[in-house]
Design an enzyme around this catalytic site. Structure first.
Site, mmCIF file in Angstrom:
data_model
loop_
_atom_site.group_PDB
_atom_site.id
_atom_site.type_symbol
_atom_site.label_atom_id
_atom_site.label_comp_id
_atom_site.label_asym_id
_atom_site.label_seq_id
_atom_site.Cartn_x
_atom_site.Cartn_y
_atom_site.Cartn_z
ATOM 1 N N HIS A 55 146.023 100.897 63.360
ATOM 2 C CA HIS A 55 145.095 100.510 62.285
ATOM 3 C C HIS A 55 144.406 101.717 61.645
ATOM 4 O O HIS A 55 143.924 101.633 60.517
ATOM 5 C CB HIS A 55 144.080 99.481 62.787
ATOM 6 C CG HIS A 55 142.930 100.042 63.569
ATOM 7 N ND1 HIS A 55 142.868 99.993 64.939
ATOM 8 C CD2 HIS A 55 141.781 100.651 63.170
ATOM 9 C CE1 HIS A 55 141.743 100.541 65.361
ATOM 10 N NE2 HIS A 55 141.068 100.961 64.294
ATOM 11 N N ASP A 85 148.790 98.102 68.517
ATOM 12 C CA ASP A 85 147.855 98.972 67.786
ATOM 13 C C ASP A 85 147.962 100.434 68.212
ATOM 14 O O ASP A 85 146.950 101.110 68.422
ATOM 15 C CB ASP A 85 146.412 98.481 67.935
ATOM 16 C CG ASP A 85 145.510 99.026 66.821
ATOM 17 O OD1 ASP A 85 146.028 99.706 65.917
ATOM 18 O OD2 ASP A 85 144.288 98.788 66.873
ATOM 19 N N SER A 154 138.147 104.837 67.264
ATOM 20 C CA SER A 154 139.519 104.345 67.385
ATOM 21 C C SER A 154 140.487 105.510 67.529
ATOM 22 O O SER A 154 140.464 106.449 66.737
ATOM 23 C CB SER A 154 139.899 103.526 66.156
ATOM 24 O OG SER A 154 139.153 102.342 66.084
#
Length: 198
Positions: A55, A85, A154
């Protein structure tokens, strides 16, 4: 304006960053930029393979990474696994600092360090404890951390006490039992999908 917990992570990072081992870890952690957003990634080989979240690079029109010592580099996507992901990038450089990957992750209730670029900061070290597994929309079980995770974290590596990466931070969750937790993808999900082509 930042919340009190956000200010606290700066204090934690300052303390952890006094450790020479953490300083070495930081050299392998990068800022991943798409031009419109940023996240974190980390090198897994000296010849430029970098892991981040799928992402983080989604819809990127341009892609660059920044090492703390080596500086800015253009990157390309060599593998993308949105179902877990994860994504692997590549830069055209050798002799880079990198983090070793654990062969597997099974042990919960362990203390870990993670390094990333939360909010408007870069190279922030933090720590927490693995508190168990849970399920999400991803095609793998994920692990929970009792630690503050923010936008920009992230792609942060989750590093065990032996210096190996056991997972990749990707989100936060409000858990019924544990409250707000950080989530990471166990490194097994990467091993199952990606083999460096050398």
């Amino acid at each position: 304006m930042y919340s009190i917990p956000a200010i606290e992570f700066l204090k934690t990072s300052a303390r952890l960053s006094g450790d020479e081992t953490v300083q070495e870890y930081k050299k392998a952690v990068v800022e991943v930029s798409t031009g419109s957003s940023k996240g974190t990634g980390f090198a897994i080989s000296e010849d430029g393979y970098i892991v981040t979240n799928s992402h983080v690079i989604e819809d990127a029109l341009q892609l660059s990474i920044v090492f703390s010592d080596e500086g800015l580099m253009e990157a390309e996507v060599v593998a993308d696994y949105p179902e877990v992901d994860l994504a692997v990038l590549k830069v055209d450089r050798t002799g880079l600092p990198f983090l070793a990957l654990a062969e597997t992750f099974e042990e919960v209730q362990q203390h870990v360090t993670f390094i990333g670029n939360p909010l408007s900061f870069t190279g922030i070290a933090n720590e927490g404890n693995v508190i168990g597994f849970t399920t999400t929309r991803l095609d793998t079980n994920v692990s929970m951390l009792d630690a503050p995770v923010y936008k920009g974290n992230s792609g942060s590596p989750v590093i065990a006490s032996d210096g190996t990466v056991i997972g990749v931070i990707y989100a936060t969750l409000k858990h019924d039992e544990h409250g707000k937790v950080g989530l990471f993808i166990p490194i097994d999900a990467l091993h199952e999908r990606f083999q460096e082509n050398k």
